[in-house]
Design a protein around this motif. Structure first.
Motif, PDB file in Angstrom:
ATOM      1  N   SER A 183       0.947  -1.417   0.120  1.00  0.00           N
ATOM      2  CA  SER A 183       0.006  -0.064  -0.095  1.00  0.00           C
ATOM      3  C   SER A 183       0.789   1.122   0.041  1.00  0.00           C
ATOM      4  O   SER A 183       1.945   1.322   0.521  1.00  0.00           O
ATOM      5  N   SER A 184       0.360   2.331  -0.589  1.00  0.00           N
ATOM      6  CA  SER A 184       0.877   3.618  -0.370  1.00  0.00           C
ATOM      7  C   SER A 184       1.002   4.086   0.808  1.00  0.00           C
ATOM      8  O   SER A 184      -0.088   3.656   1.531  1.00  0.00           O
ATOM      9  N   LEU A 185       1.778   5.438   1.153  1.00  0.00           N
ATOM     10  CA  LEU A 185       1.689   6.083   2.352  1.00  0.00           C
ATOM     11  C   LEU A 185       0.234   6.641   2.516  1.00  0.00           C
ATOM     12  O   LEU A 185      -0.250   6.532   3.524  1.00  0.00           O
ATOM     13  N   PHE A 186      -0.391   7.159   1.631  1.00  0.00           N
ATOM     14  CA  PHE A 186      -1.696   7.717   1.528  1.00  0.00           C
ATOM     15  C   PHE A 186      -2.405   6.819   2.133  1.00  0.00           C
ATOM     16  O   PHE A 186      -3.548   6.962   2.970  1.00  0.00           O
ATOM     17  N   SER A 187      -2.565   5.487   1.433  1.00  0.00           N
ATOM     18  CA  SER A 187      -3.440   4.405   2.049  1.00  0.00           C
ATOM     19  C   SER A 187      -3.270   4.015   3.354  1.00  0.00           C
ATOM     20  O   SER A 187      -4.296   3.911   4.112  1.00  0.00           O
ATOM     21  N   ILE A 188      -2.124   3.727   4.036  1.00  0.00           N
ATOM     22  CA  ILE A 188      -1.990   3.582   5.168  1.00  0.00           C
ATOM     23  C   ILE A 188      -2.411   4.681   6.034  1.00  0.00           C
ATOM     24  O   ILE A 188      -2.799   4.553   7.288  1.00  0.00           O
ATOM     25  N   GLY A 189      -2.040   5.890   5.684  1.00  0.00           N
ATOM     26  CA  GLY A 189      -2.544   7.068   6.554  1.00  0.00           C
ATOM     27  C   GLY A 189      -4.157   7.135   6.586  1.00  0.00           C
ATOM     28  O   GLY A 189      -4.648   7.440   7.604  1.00  0.00           O
ATOM     29  N   LEU A 190      -4.758   6.895   5.622  1.00  0.00           N
ATOM     30  CA  LEU A 190      -6.222   6.749   5.450  1.00  0.00           C
ATOM     31  C   LEU A 190      -6.807   5.827   6.287  1.00  0.00           C
ATOM     32  O   LEU A 190      -7.802   6.089   7.226  1.00  0.00           O
ATOM     33  N   VAL A 191      -6.159   4.549   6.288  1.00  0.00           N
ATOM     34  CA  VAL A 191      -6.683   3.443   7.253  1.00  0.00           C
ATOM     35  C   VAL A 191      -6.311   3.861   8.654  1.00  0.00           C
ATOM     36  O   VAL A 191      -7.428   3.741   9.501  1.00  0.00           O
ATOM     37  N   SER A 192      -5.220   4.400   8.964  1.00  0.00           N
ATOM     38  CA  SER A 192      -4.929   4.907  10.358  1.00  0.00           C
ATOM     39  C   SER A 192      -6.021   5.924  10.552  1.00  0.00           C
ATOM     40  O   SER A 192      -6.504   5.969  11.945  1.00  0.00           O
ATOM     41  N   PHE A 193      -6.341   6.946   9.839  1.00  0.00           N
ATOM     42  CA  PHE A 193      -7.142   8.027  10.350  1.00  0.00           C
ATOM     43  C   PHE A 193      -8.628   7.427  10.395  1.00  0.00           C
ATOM     44  O   PHE A 193      -9.165   7.906  11.399  1.00  0.00           O
ATOM     45  N   VAL A 194      -9.077   6.621   9.691  1.00  0.00           N
ATOM     46  CA  VAL A 194     -10.346   6.211   9.727  1.00  0.00           C
ATOM     47  C   VAL A 194     -10.535   5.389  11.064  1.00  0.00           C
ATOM     48  O   VAL A 194     -11.639   5.427  11.656  1.00  0.00           O
ATOM     49  N   LEU A 195      -9.328   4.511  11.240  1.00  0.00           N
ATOM     50  CA  LEU A 195      -9.459   3.716  12.467  1.00  0.00           C
ATOM     51  C   LEU A 195      -9.695   4.463  13.676  1.00  0.00           C
ATOM     52  O   LEU A 195     -10.366   4.278  14.474  1.00  0.00           O
ATOM     53  N   VAL A 196      -8.633   5.505  13.808  1.00  0.00           N
ATOM     54  CA  VAL A 196      -8.737   6.137  15.015  1.00  0.00           C
ATOM     55  C   VAL A 196     -10.006   7.219  15.037  1.00  0.00           C
ATOM     56  O   VAL A 196     -10.250   7.660  16.294  1.00  0.00           O
TER      57      VAL A 196
END
Length: 224
Positions: A155-168
């Motif tokens: 995954s790209s950095l954007f995808s990882i950040g998106l997952v992190s933000f949605v989870l938190v």
């Protein structure tokens, strides 16, 4: 937007490390201004990268490094790289400290070490708390690396950040509900967090390491 309040590093900086109320009053207008100014420079970099590399397969996340390289300015590329490394390390350090404090204060000590602390001296207790937090930081960094290595490596950095933000962000309803809604209960908050995390896990994380799962009806555009 809710990540500003519930991300561990943001919460730690704004609440745990806050010593004066006037700092919050300053942050109310200074932090949004900082975000606005910071994001102002994203648009020219993104636009310039699209123009310069329109016929090439280039990761957009690397535009800030590749644009100076294209014009032979490797010194600027090195500075950008060092800036990215320093910002990433600072985020890891602050997040690790914040999470270790949360784990030690709310989980490890209350449910495993509280009785020992009552019979030992303050000096020994202080050393024990520091050691607990050190071990917590080490384990969390190892778990984060394993998560990235085996679950999110493609995954790209954007995808990882998106997952992190949605989870938190699943913490946001309970966070704001506790402030503005007095009738909320522990069971309701816990149920909402668990349900939100499960939905995010099934829709955002599973498709990243099970390619075949995207063929399921749940992930078809017509279904969504």
């Amino acid at each position: 937007m809710s990540a500003i309040f519930v991300l561990p590093r943001q919460f730690h900086t704004a609440i745990v490390e806050n010593r004066k109320e006037k700092h919050i009053r300053t942050a109310i207008w200074l932090f949004p201004l900082y975000m606005l100014v910071f994001n102002f420079f994203v648009f020219p970099v993104a636009w310039g990268g699209k123009v310069l590399f329109q016929n090439e397969v280039v990761n957009p996340e690397m535009f800030s490094i590749l644009i100076p390289q294209k014009f032979g300015n490797y010194f600027i590329s090195i500075l950008v790289f060092l800036g990215g490394i320093s910002s990433a390390i600072s985020m890891i350090i602050l997040s690790s400290i914040a999470l270790s404090v949360m784990l030690s204060n709310n989980l490890i000590i209350p449910y495993g070490w509280l009785e020992n602390f009552k019979i030992k001296s303050d000096t020994i207790n202080t050393k024990t708390i520091v050691n607990i937090r050190k071990v917590s930081i080490l384990l969390m960094i190892m778990m984060a690396f394993m998560f990235y290595k085996y679950l999110m490596t493609s995954s790209s950095l954007f995808s990882i950040g998106l997952v992190s933000f949605v989870l938190v962000s699943q913490l946001a309803p309970s966070f704001f509900g506790a402030i503005f809604w007095r009738r909320g209960t522990y069971a309701g908050a816990l149920s909402g967090i668990i349900a939100g995390v499960l939905i995010c896990y099934f829709n955002l994380i599973l498709p990243n390491y099970f390619a075949d799962i995207k063929e399921m009806a749940f992930y078809q555009d017509s279904f969504l």
